[in-house]
Design a protein around this motif. Structure first.
Motif, PDB file in Angstrom:
ATOM      1  N   ASN A 256       0.831  -1.176   0.069  1.00 17.92           N
ATOM      2  CA  ASN A 256       0.027   0.123  -0.014  1.00 17.92           C
ATOM      3  C   ASN A 256       0.727   1.193   0.148  1.00 17.92           C
ATOM      4  OD1 ASN A 256      -2.267  -1.450   0.150  1.00 17.92           O
ATOM      5  ND2 ASN A 256      -2.233  -1.594   2.467  1.00 17.92           N
ATOM      6  N   GLY A 257       0.382   2.407  -0.269  1.00 15.15           N
ATOM      7  CA  GLY A 257       0.746   3.529   0.010  1.00 15.15           C
ATOM      8  C   GLY A 257       0.038   4.498   1.001  1.00 15.15           C
ATOM      9  N   TRP A 258       0.556   5.671   1.217  1.00 18.66           N
ATOM     10  CA  TRP A 258      -0.391   6.417   2.208  1.00 18.66           C
ATOM     11  C   TRP A 258       0.314   8.007   1.943  1.00 18.66           C
ATOM     12  CZ3 TRP A 258       3.708   8.517   5.217  1.00 18.66           C
ATOM     13  CH2 TRP A 258       4.768   7.638   5.198  1.00 18.66           C
ATOM     14  N   ALA A 259      -0.703   8.624   2.582  1.00 16.72           N
ATOM     15  CA  ALA A 259      -0.257  10.353   2.764  1.00 16.72           C
ATOM     16  C   ALA A 259      -0.743  10.666   4.220  1.00 16.72           C
ATOM     17  CB  ALA A 259      -1.117  10.957   1.837  1.00 16.72           C
ATOM     18  N   GLY A 260       0.098  11.556   4.641  1.00 21.27           N
ATOM     19  CA  GLY A 260      -0.184  12.206   5.873  1.00 21.27           C
ATOM     20  C   GLY A 260       0.336  13.455   6.222  1.00 21.27           C
ATOM     21  N   LEU A 261       0.139  13.978   7.521  1.00 21.64           N
ATOM     22  CA  LEU A 261       0.705  15.227   7.830  1.00 21.64           C
ATOM     23  C   LEU A 261       1.615  15.434   8.788  1.00 21.64           C
ATOM     24  CD1 LEU A 261       0.364  18.520   7.391  1.00 21.64           C
ATOM     25  CD2 LEU A 261      -1.299  18.300   9.439  1.00 21.64           C
ATOM     26  N   ALA A 262       2.665  15.928   8.543  1.00 23.61           N
ATOM     27  CA  ALA A 262       3.872  15.941   9.548  1.00 23.61           C
ATOM     28  C   ALA A 262       4.499  17.445   9.669  1.00 23.61           C
ATOM     29  CB  ALA A 262       5.020  14.903   9.012  1.00 23.61           C
ATOM     30  N   ALA A 263       5.341  17.431  10.774  1.00 19.28           N
ATOM     31  CA  ALA A 263       5.797  18.861  11.114  1.00 19.28           C
ATOM     32  C   ALA A 263       7.385  18.600  11.489  1.00 19.28           C
ATOM     33  CB  ALA A 263       5.232  19.520  12.025  1.00 19.28           C
ATOM     34  N   PRO A 264       8.241  19.577  11.350  1.00 28.49           N
ATOM     35  CA  PRO A 264       9.497  19.498  11.887  1.00 28.49           C
ATOM     36  C   PRO A 264       9.461  19.167  13.650  1.00 28.49           C
ATOM     37  CG  PRO A 264       9.391  21.402  10.832  1.00 28.49           C
ATOM     38  CD  PRO A 264       7.989  20.786  10.808  1.00 28.49           C
ATOM     39  N   SER A 265      10.449  18.159  13.728  1.00 27.16           N
ATOM     40  CA  SER A 265      10.330  17.488  14.947  1.00 27.16           C
ATOM     41  C   SER A 265      10.108  18.321  16.274  1.00 27.16           C
ATOM     42  CB  SER A 265      11.596  16.448  15.313  1.00 27.16           C
ATOM     43  OG  SER A 265      12.735  17.085  15.263  1.00 27.16           O
ATOM     44  N   ARG A 266      10.645  19.624  16.242  1.00 27.88           N
ATOM     45  CA  ARG A 266      10.705  20.493  17.567  1.00 27.88           C
ATOM     46  C   ARG A 266       9.349  21.357  17.534  1.00 27.88           C
ATOM     47  NH1 ARG A 266      15.217  20.801  15.241  1.00 27.88           N
ATOM     48  NH2 ARG A 266      14.967  22.805  14.682  1.00 27.88           N
ATOM     49  N   THR A 267       8.643  21.119  16.628  1.00 28.91           N
ATOM     50  CA  THR A 267       7.363  22.018  16.804  1.00 28.91           C
ATOM     51  C   THR A 267       6.564  21.703  18.073  1.00 28.91           C
ATOM     52  OG1 THR A 267       7.132  21.760  14.305  1.00 28.91           O
ATOM     53  CG2 THR A 267       5.144  22.394  15.654  1.00 28.91           C
ATOM     54  N   PRO A 268       6.149  22.835  18.658  1.00 32.12           N
ATOM     55  CA  PRO A 268       5.529  23.073  19.930  1.00 32.12           C
ATOM     56  C   PRO A 268       4.128  22.054  19.860  1.00 32.12           C
ATOM     57  CG  PRO A 268       6.125  25.126  19.625  1.00 32.12           C
ATOM     58  CD  PRO A 268       6.448  24.214  18.230  1.00 32.12           C
ATOM     59  N   LYS A 269       4.163  21.109  20.985  1.00 36.47           N
ATOM     60  CA  LYS A 269       3.130  20.291  21.092  1.00 36.47           C
ATOM     61  C   LYS A 269       1.690  21.200  20.861  1.00 36.47           C
ATOM     62  CE  LYS A 269       1.023  16.377  23.510  1.00 36.47           C
ATOM     63  NZ  LYS A 269      -0.240  17.165  24.107  1.00 36.47           N
ATOM     64  N   PRO A 270       1.380  22.172  21.604  1.00 34.30           N
ATOM     65  CA  PRO A 270       0.089  22.806  21.507  1.00 34.30           C
ATOM     66  C   PRO A 270      -0.239  23.158  19.862  1.00 34.30           C
ATOM     67  CG  PRO A 270       1.054  23.821  23.155  1.00 34.30           C
ATOM     68  CD  PRO A 270       2.283  23.051  22.546  1.00 34.30           C
ATOM     69  N   ILE A 271       0.633  23.497  18.990  1.00 34.94           N
ATOM     70  CA  ILE A 271       0.623  23.750  17.697  1.00 34.94           C
ATOM     71  C   ILE A 271       0.379  22.449  17.119  1.00 34.94           C
ATOM     72  CG2 ILE A 271       1.553  24.419  15.545  1.00 34.94           C
ATOM     73  CD1 ILE A 271       2.996  26.570  16.828  1.00 34.94           C
ATOM     74  N   LEU A 272       1.053  21.116  17.322  1.00 39.56           N
ATOM     75  CA  LEU A 272       0.688  20.075  16.977  1.00 39.56           C
ATOM     76  C   LEU A 272      -0.663  19.340  17.010  1.00 39.56           C
ATOM     77  CD1 LEU A 272       4.029  18.104  17.700  1.00 39.56           C
ATOM     78  CD2 LEU A 272       3.331  19.298  15.464  1.00 39.56           C
ATOM     79  N   ASN A 273      -1.291  19.915  18.350  1.00 36.35           N
ATOM     80  CA  ASN A 273      -2.478  19.467  18.674  1.00 36.35           C
ATOM     81  C   ASN A 273      -3.525  20.058  17.950  1.00 36.35           C
ATOM     82  OD1 ASN A 273      -1.475  18.004  20.813  1.00 36.35           O
ATOM     83  ND2 ASN A 273      -1.595  19.028  22.419  1.00 36.35           N
ATOM     84  N   LYS A 274      -3.377  21.380  17.586  1.00 34.67           N
ATOM     85  CA  LYS A 274      -4.342  21.979  16.867  1.00 34.67           C
ATOM     86  C   LYS A 274      -4.325  21.634  15.289  1.00 34.67           C
ATOM     87  CE  LYS A 274      -4.895  26.912  18.402  1.00 34.67           C
ATOM     88  NZ  LYS A 274      -4.865  28.314  17.927  1.00 34.67           N
TER      89      LYS A 274
END
Length: 330
Positions: A256-274
């Motif tokens: 299979n293939g897939w697609a998803g959303l990711a950010a740089p690893s040090r992105t603040p957790k509150p932003i990741l949660n949003k």
């Protein structure tokens, strides 16, 4: 899933966790986003990941009140686009449309030019689609089933032209894995991109291929290609009448293939949660969900840990396909 999550942890993949963020990070998230967001797609305009990313970006722009701008950065198996995000400021304004090619195939082939750690330098947020690979043939071939194809290939070694989008592409590795597991000898025909590969099969220059369903749905529906089976563990809800390749005669085959959303690893957790909350809403939004299905994708969201586990699992399975293919890993 427990074992997969352990594997992800061993590989060092950054997973969004319950670690407390400094007060400044929480304050930054309050006004986030307050300017447009750059959404990097590591494949060309018109590709499967580009099409899916634009569908998602449209809804995310609406939900978050700022435009998501899809930025196509191609080359080196997706590693160029991935590097841009890996080395970006971790402020939530440069995000990645992460896909199989850029995260688990490219870095294992283009080691010399990969300038990031595919596990440590990203924070996976959530999947937004699964793209099962579909086994398709030119409709003028005599193949009506997977067993027909295998029987012919065994009786005529090297006579079946098996197309792929290029050496090391998902379609190449999926095909190599199939022929290895089915114990057949075919002629692998690399094209310069998915568009030419599709044309090659439709024209009859090549007989068969296996690749992402979004590239084939419209052609199968129009009768320009014949679908034989799907590469998932279970039947696709978008192609319910098609058997899996496992059902059709190749035990254990999954691709299979897939697609998803990711950010740089040090992105603040509150932003990741949003971002996670908005993406879950986007994927479950009926028009967005339907738009993804229309292009052959299976909409899906989940937790960061589930996404990380999938990446770790596919790193191993595609690594095995690279080994079987005998690709030179730089």
């Amino acid at each position: 899933m427990r074992h997969a999550l352990i594997a992800a942890g061993v590989l060092g993949l950054t997973i969004v966790s319950g670690i407390q963020e400094p007060a400044g990070a929480a304050d930054a998230a309050k006004d986030y986003p307050n300017r447009p967001i750059r959404f990097v797609a590591a494949q060309a305009s018109g590709s499967s990941i580009d099409t899916m990313s634009r569908i998602v970006a449209t809804k995310m722009s609406e939900l978050m009140g700022q435009q998501w701008v899809v930025d196509n950065r191609t080359g080196a198996g997706g590693t160029i686009g991935a590097a841009i995000v890996a080395h970006a400021e971790p402020d939530g304004y440069t995000l990645f449309a992460m896909a199989t090619a850029s995260q688990v195939i490219g870095p294992q082939i283009y080691k010399k030019v990969t300038t990031y750690d595919p596990f440590k330098d990203f924070a996976p947020i959530s999947l937004f689609a699964i793209t099962q690979n579909v086994l398709v043939v030119n409709p003028r071939t005599p193949f009506r089933s997977v067993k027909d194809l295998i029987a012919y290939a065994k009786a005529n070694p090297g006579k079946v032209n098996w197309a792929n989008a290029g050496t090391g592409f998902q379609s190449h590795l999926a095909g190599v894995l199939f022929t290895h597991m089915a114990k057949i000898d075919v002629l692998h025909v690399p094209y310069k991109g998915a568009g030419l590969m599709v044309t090659g099969v439709i024209s009859g220059e090549s007989d068969v291929t296996i690749g992402p369903a979004p590239a084939w749905m419209v052609h199968v529906q129009a009768g320009r290609a014949r679908a034989l089976a799907m590469g998932g563990e279970k039947r696709s809800p978008l192609w319910p009448d098609l058997p899996t390749i496992i059902e059709a005669g190749v035990p254990g085959y999954v691709s299979n293939g897939w697609a998803g959303l990711a950010a740089p690893s040090r992105t603040p957790k509150p932003i990741l949660n949003k971002l996670h909350a908005a993406l879950v809403k986007a994927v479950n939004d009926p028009p967005t969900n339907e738009a993804l299905k229309r292009v052959g994708a299976e909409p899906l969201s989940g937790t960061p840990a589930e996404f990380a586990a999938l990446i770790a699992k596919d790193w191993k399975s595609f690594g095995e396909a690279i080994r079987i293919a005998g690709l030179k890993v730089d």
